[in-house]
Design an enzyme around this catalytic site. Sequence first.
Site, PDB file in Angstrom:
ATOM      1  N   GLN A  48       0.810  -1.222   0.000  1.00 55.64           N
ATOM      2  CA  GLN A  48       0.000   0.000   0.000  1.00 55.64           C
ATOM      3  C   GLN A  48       0.843   1.272   0.000  1.00 55.64           C
ATOM      4  OE1 GLN A  48      -2.711  -1.457   3.350  1.00 55.64           O
ATOM      5  NE2 GLN A  48      -4.074  -0.183   2.136  1.00 55.64           N
ATOM      6  N   CYS A  87     -10.751   0.260   3.429  1.00 53.04           N
ATOM      7  CA  CYS A  87      -9.337   0.088   3.135  1.00 53.04           C
ATOM      8  C   CYS A  87      -8.750   1.455   2.812  1.00 53.04           C
ATOM      9  CB  CYS A  87      -9.180  -0.849   1.947  1.00 53.04           C
ATOM     10  SG  CYS A  87      -7.478  -1.116   1.452  1.00 53.04           S
ATOM     11  N   LEU A  88      -7.561   1.744   3.343  1.00 52.35           N
ATOM     12  CA  LEU A  88      -6.940   3.046   3.081  1.00 52.35           C
ATOM     13  C   LEU A  88      -6.644   3.230   1.592  1.00 52.35           C
ATOM     14  CD1 LEU A  88      -4.528   3.263   6.153  1.00 52.35           C
ATOM     15  CD2 LEU A  88      -6.659   4.529   5.802  1.00 52.35           C
ATOM     16  N   HIS A 129      -7.463  -9.385   6.009  1.00 48.77           N
ATOM     17  CA  HIS A 129      -7.517  -8.279   5.042  1.00 48.77           C
ATOM     18  C   HIS A 129      -6.090  -7.865   4.629  1.00 48.77           C
ATOM     19  CE1 HIS A 129      -9.220  -4.232   3.631  1.00 48.77           C
ATOM     20  NE2 HIS A 129      -7.914  -4.034   3.647  1.00 48.77           N
ATOM     21  N   GLU A 130      -5.212  -7.684   5.621  1.00 48.20           N
ATOM     22  CA  GLU A 130      -3.839  -7.244   5.318  1.00 48.20           C
ATOM     23  C   GLU A 130      -3.058  -8.341   4.594  1.00 48.20           C
ATOM     24  OE1 GLU A 130      -3.323  -4.198   5.471  1.00 48.20           O
ATOM     25  OE2 GLU A 130      -5.073  -3.796   6.717  1.00 48.20           O
TER      26      GLU A 130
END
Length: 161
Positions: A48, A87-88, A129-130
């Site tokens: 990310q 999510c960022l 998620h990560e």
Amino acid sequence: MDILTLGNELLRQKAEPVEKIDADLVKTVRQMLDILEGARGIGLAGPQIGCMKRIFVIHIEGDIPRVFINPSIIETSQETMKYEEGCLSLPGIWADVVRSKSVKVQSWNERGRPFTLEAEGILARAILHEYDHLEGVLFIDRLSESKRKRILARLDKQAKV
Ligand code: NI
């Protein structure tokens, strides 16, 4: 360091294992925790921020900040649950995602120590998620096709405004 958003190809690539937990890596992990705090997020994975290494950080309110280096998902529960995720890298998008309710993960921390963690609830959710980010997978990929198309169409419309 900026957080990459949908459309950036790095978010779709598989991250590489960390070979050495050295000062540079520790620095990256610290930066990730700072970015996470600044963005008021729960988790942030290497890809990310364009760091294609198998690392992610999680900081849930009321819990300690957690660092995962070269994590492996050892077990996931048969039992699943639906939970609203964001999510960022997908600002403004929220959707219910079905995932395992609990997870067992083996990993290393930033001090080079291995650990095994059994998690449930939000922590399990964040780990799964990560971990997906390390595989180039985003939470919208786990939605039904019709729902994903609706979201992407909306994003497309926003981008054109
Ligand atoms: Ni995310």
